[in-house]
Design a protein around this motif. Structure first.
Motif, PDB file in Angstrom:
ATOM      1  N   MET A 195       0.840  -1.181   0.000  1.00 38.16           N
ATOM      2  CA  MET A 195       0.000   0.000   0.000  1.00 38.16           C
ATOM      3  C   MET A 195       0.883   1.242   0.000  1.00 38.16           C
ATOM      4  SD  MET A 195      -3.084   0.856   2.552  1.00 38.16           S
ATOM      5  CE  MET A 195      -3.259   2.524   3.103  1.00 38.16           C
ATOM      6  N   SER A 196       0.501   2.207  -0.777  1.00 38.88           N
ATOM      7  CA  SER A 196       1.274   3.428  -0.924  1.00 38.88           C
ATOM      8  C   SER A 196       1.067   4.355   0.264  1.00 38.88           C
ATOM      9  CB  SER A 196       0.859   4.143  -2.204  1.00 38.88           C
ATOM     10  OG  SER A 196       1.554   5.344  -2.325  1.00 38.88           O
ATOM     11  N   VAL A 197       2.095   5.118   0.579  1.00 44.13           N
ATOM     12  CA  VAL A 197       2.021   6.089   1.663  1.00 44.13           C
ATOM     13  C   VAL A 197       1.228   7.319   1.218  1.00 44.13           C
ATOM     14  CG1 VAL A 197       3.412   7.608   3.126  1.00 44.13           C
ATOM     15  CG2 VAL A 197       4.204   5.315   2.623  1.00 44.13           C
ATOM     16  N   VAL A 198       1.284   7.638  -0.084  1.00 46.54           N
ATOM     17  CA  VAL A 198       0.607   8.806  -0.633  1.00 46.54           C
ATOM     18  C   VAL A 198      -0.720   8.384  -1.245  1.00 46.54           C
ATOM     19  CG1 VAL A 198       0.764  10.700  -2.283  1.00 46.54           C
ATOM     20  CG2 VAL A 198       2.823   9.847  -1.188  1.00 46.54           C
ATOM     21  N   ARG A 199      -1.790   9.093  -0.858  1.00 43.98           N
ATOM     22  CA  ARG A 199      -3.106   8.824  -1.422  1.00 43.98           C
ATOM     23  C   ARG A 199      -3.713  10.145  -1.860  1.00 43.98           C
ATOM     24  NH1 ARG A 199      -8.313   8.465   0.898  1.00 43.98           N
ATOM     25  NH2 ARG A 199      -7.358   8.820   2.917  1.00 43.98           N
ATOM     26  N   ALA A 200      -4.016  10.268  -3.150  1.00 38.67           N
ATOM     27  CA  ALA A 200      -4.625  11.491  -3.671  1.00 38.67           C
ATOM     28  C   ALA A 200      -6.103  11.500  -3.296  1.00 38.67           C
ATOM     29  CB  ALA A 200      -4.460  11.568  -5.172  1.00 38.67           C
ATOM     30  N   GLU A 201      -6.515  12.500  -2.521  1.00 40.20           N
ATOM     31  CA  GLU A 201      -7.910  12.613  -2.115  1.00 40.20           C
ATOM     32  C   GLU A 201      -8.716  13.454  -3.089  1.00 40.20           C
ATOM     33  OE1 GLU A 201      -8.224  13.891   1.910  1.00 40.20           O
ATOM     34  OE2 GLU A 201      -7.174  12.139   2.669  1.00 40.20           O
ATOM     35  N   SER A 202      -8.042  14.456  -3.682  1.00 38.75           N
ATOM     36  CA  SER A 202      -8.718  15.339  -4.618  1.00 38.75           C
ATOM     37  C   SER A 202      -7.713  15.786  -5.666  1.00 38.75           C
ATOM     38  CB  SER A 202      -9.276  16.546  -3.859  1.00 38.75           C
ATOM     39  OG  SER A 202      -9.754  17.519  -4.757  1.00 38.75           O
ATOM     40  N   ASP A 203      -8.111  15.734  -6.919  1.00 41.80           N
ATOM     41  CA  ASP A 203      -7.265  16.180  -8.023  1.00 41.80           C
ATOM     42  C   ASP A 203      -8.168  16.959  -8.977  1.00 41.80           C
ATOM     43  OD1 ASP A 203      -5.462  16.617 -10.018  1.00 41.80           O
ATOM     44  OD2 ASP A 203      -4.898  14.523 -10.259  1.00 41.80           O
ATOM     45  N   VAL A 204      -8.126  18.289  -8.868  1.00 37.33           N
ATOM     46  CA  VAL A 204      -9.032  19.150  -9.608  1.00 37.33           C
ATOM     47  C   VAL A 204      -8.236  20.012 -10.572  1.00 37.33           C
ATOM     48  CG1 VAL A 204     -10.749  20.988  -9.385  1.00 37.33           C
ATOM     49  CG2 VAL A 204     -10.606  19.225  -7.646  1.00 37.33           C
ATOM     50  N   SER A 205      -8.725  20.116 -11.792  1.00 34.39           N
ATOM     51  CA  SER A 205      -8.115  21.010 -12.768  1.00 34.39           C
ATOM     52  C   SER A 205      -8.804  22.368 -12.655  1.00 34.39           C
ATOM     53  CB  SER A 205      -8.299  20.446 -14.173  1.00 34.39           C
ATOM     54  OG  SER A 205      -7.783  21.344 -15.112  1.00 34.39           O
ATOM     55  N   ASN A 206      -8.002  23.429 -12.546  1.00 30.18           N
ATOM     56  CA  ASN A 206      -8.528  24.778 -12.466  1.00 30.18           C
ATOM     57  C   ASN A 206      -8.147  25.500 -13.762  1.00 30.18           C
ATOM     58  OD1 ASN A 206      -9.129  27.454 -11.904  1.00 30.18           O
ATOM     59  ND2 ASN A 206      -8.472  27.312  -9.768  1.00 30.18           N
ATOM     60  N   PRO A 207      -9.027  25.475 -14.771  1.00 33.01           N
ATOM     61  CA  PRO A 207      -8.677  26.085 -16.054  1.00 33.01           C
ATOM     62  C   PRO A 207      -8.573  27.611 -15.983  1.00 33.01           C
ATOM     63  CG  PRO A 207     -10.929  25.278 -16.109  1.00 33.01           C
ATOM     64  CD  PRO A 207     -10.333  24.846 -14.802  1.00 33.01           C
ATOM     65  N   PHE A 208      -9.247  28.234 -15.055  1.00 30.82           N
ATOM     66  CA  PHE A 208      -9.179  29.689 -14.910  1.00 30.82           C
ATOM     67  C   PHE A 208      -7.765  30.142 -14.544  1.00 30.82           C
ATOM     68  CE2 PHE A 208      -9.735  33.579 -12.315  1.00 30.82           C
ATOM     69  CZ  PHE A 208     -10.237  34.401 -13.316  1.00 30.82           C
ATOM     70  N   LEU A 209      -7.093  29.388 -13.672  1.00 29.48           N
ATOM     71  CA  LEU A 209      -5.733  29.723 -13.249  1.00 29.48           C
ATOM     72  C   LEU A 209      -4.673  28.838 -13.914  1.00 29.48           C
ATOM     73  CD1 LEU A 209      -6.365  30.326  -9.442  1.00 29.48           C
ATOM     74  CD2 LEU A 209      -6.055  32.031 -11.235  1.00 29.48           C
ATOM     75  N   SER A 210      -5.087  27.982 -14.828  1.00 27.21           N
ATOM     76  CA  SER A 210      -4.180  27.095 -15.574  1.00 27.21           C
ATOM     77  C   SER A 210      -3.301  26.259 -14.654  1.00 27.21           C
ATOM     78  CB  SER A 210      -3.297  27.904 -16.533  1.00 27.21           C
ATOM     79  OG  SER A 210      -4.090  28.616 -17.432  1.00 27.21           O
ATOM     80  N   TYR A 214      -0.080  22.703  -5.734  1.00 32.44           N
ATOM     81  CA  TYR A 214      -0.483  23.277  -7.010  1.00 32.44           C
ATOM     82  C   TYR A 214       0.523  22.815  -8.058  1.00 32.44           C
ATOM     83  CZ  TYR A 214      -3.496  26.569  -4.463  1.00 32.44           C
ATOM     84  OH  TYR A 214      -4.440  27.142  -3.663  1.00 32.44           O
ATOM     85  N   VAL A 215       0.025  22.402  -9.212  1.00 30.43           N
ATOM     86  CA  VAL A 215       0.872  21.915 -10.294  1.00 30.43           C
ATOM     87  C   VAL A 215       0.716  22.846 -11.492  1.00 30.43           C
ATOM     88  CG1 VAL A 215       1.389  19.980 -11.817  1.00 30.43           C
ATOM     89  CG2 VAL A 215       0.533  19.549  -9.510  1.00 30.43           C
ATOM     90  N   TYR A 216       1.829  23.452 -11.891  1.00 31.03           N
ATOM     91  CA  TYR A 216       1.855  24.374 -13.026  1.00 31.03           C
ATOM     92  C   TYR A 216       2.735  23.810 -14.125  1.00 31.03           C
ATOM     93  CZ  TYR A 216      -0.186  28.232 -10.326  1.00 31.03           C
ATOM     94  OH  TYR A 216      -1.019  29.036  -9.600  1.00 31.03           O
ATOM     95  N   ASP A 217       2.416  24.174 -15.374  1.00 28.71           N
ATOM     96  CA  ASP A 217       3.275  23.858 -16.511  1.00 28.71           C
ATOM     97  C   ASP A 217       4.306  24.963 -16.722  1.00 28.71           C
ATOM     98  OD1 ASP A 217       2.015  21.447 -17.153  1.00 28.71           O
ATOM     99  OD2 ASP A 217       0.468  22.486 -18.303  1.00 28.71           O
ATOM    100  N   ASP A 218       3.969  26.189 -16.333  1.00 27.05           N
ATOM    101  CA  ASP A 218       4.810  27.353 -16.580  1.00 27.05           C
ATOM    102  C   ASP A 218       5.193  28.022 -15.259  1.00 27.05           C
ATOM    103  OD1 ASP A 218       6.116  29.468 -17.814  1.00 27.05           O
ATOM    104  OD2 ASP A 218       4.253  30.572 -18.207  1.00 27.05           O
ATOM    105  N   GLU A 219       6.498  28.169 -15.011  1.00 26.71           N
ATOM    106  CA  GLU A 219       6.966  28.760 -13.748  1.00 26.71           C
ATOM    107  C   GLU A 219       6.635  30.247 -13.655  1.00 26.71           C
ATOM    108  OE1 GLU A 219      10.971  29.070 -10.996  1.00 26.71           O
ATOM    109  OE2 GLU A 219      10.920  27.686 -12.687  1.00 26.71           O
ATOM    110  N   ASP A 220       6.663  30.964 -14.764  1.00 26.59           N
ATOM    111  CA  ASP A 220       6.335  32.396 -14.738  1.00 26.59           C
ATOM    112  C   ASP A 220       4.884  32.620 -14.331  1.00 26.59           C
ATOM    113  OD1 ASP A 220       8.894  33.136 -15.503  1.00 26.59           O
ATOM    114  OD2 ASP A 220       8.401  32.983 -17.644  1.00 26.59           O
ATOM    115  N   LEU A 221       3.987  31.777 -14.808  1.00 28.38           N
ATOM    116  CA  LEU A 221       2.575  31.874 -14.439  1.00 28.38           C
ATOM    117  C   LEU A 221       2.388  31.588 -12.947  1.00 28.38           C
ATOM    118  CD1 LEU A 221      -0.247  32.358 -15.605  1.00 28.38           C
ATOM    119  CD2 LEU A 221      -0.400  29.912 -16.008  1.00 28.38           C
ATOM    120  N   ALA A 222       3.131  30.627 -12.434  1.00 24.77           N
ATOM    121  CA  ALA A 222       3.060  30.298 -11.006  1.00 24.77           C
ATOM    122  C   ALA A 222       3.508  31.490 -10.167  1.00 24.77           C
ATOM    123  CB  ALA A 222       3.919  29.083 -10.699  1.00 24.77           C
TER     124      ALA A 222
END
Length: 102
Positions: free
Chosen positions: A1-16, A70-78
């Protein structure tokens, strides 16, 4: 069993960005933000993306830790969206981790 369990994974398109809430089993008192970031990156296959730890919170009376990332594709946007004090601490911790690994 993994130590990490994702409880919520939501995409926020407004903030990319993706907003992930994870639970870390039996890690209370032994988990730092950079270690948690590494674990989430490996568990969810987020290599090549910028994963920023926002909050780590211990649960009262339990040994679990709940974390928000928070997971970003672009560091400048973050940098535009996230509080500068959080980004400063993140940069300092990332540089320390890179220096220790060399």
């Amino acid at each position: 069993m993994s130590v990490v369990r994702a409880e919520s994974d939501v995409s926020n398109p407004f903030l990319s960005r993706r907003e992930i809430v994870c639970s870390f089993a039996n890690m209370s008192g032994r988990l730092g933000k950079m270690k948690a970031t590494e674990m989430v990156t490996e568990e969810l296959g987020l290599g090549g993306k910028l994963v920023i730890p926002i909050l780590l919170k211990n649960q009262v009376g339990r040994t679990d830790v709940k974390g928000t990332f928070y997971v970003y594709d672009d560091e400048d946007l973050a940098r535009k969206h996230i509080n500068p004090s959080i980004m400063t601490r993140f940069d300092k911790a990332r540089k320390a981790a890179e220096g220790a690994s060399e």
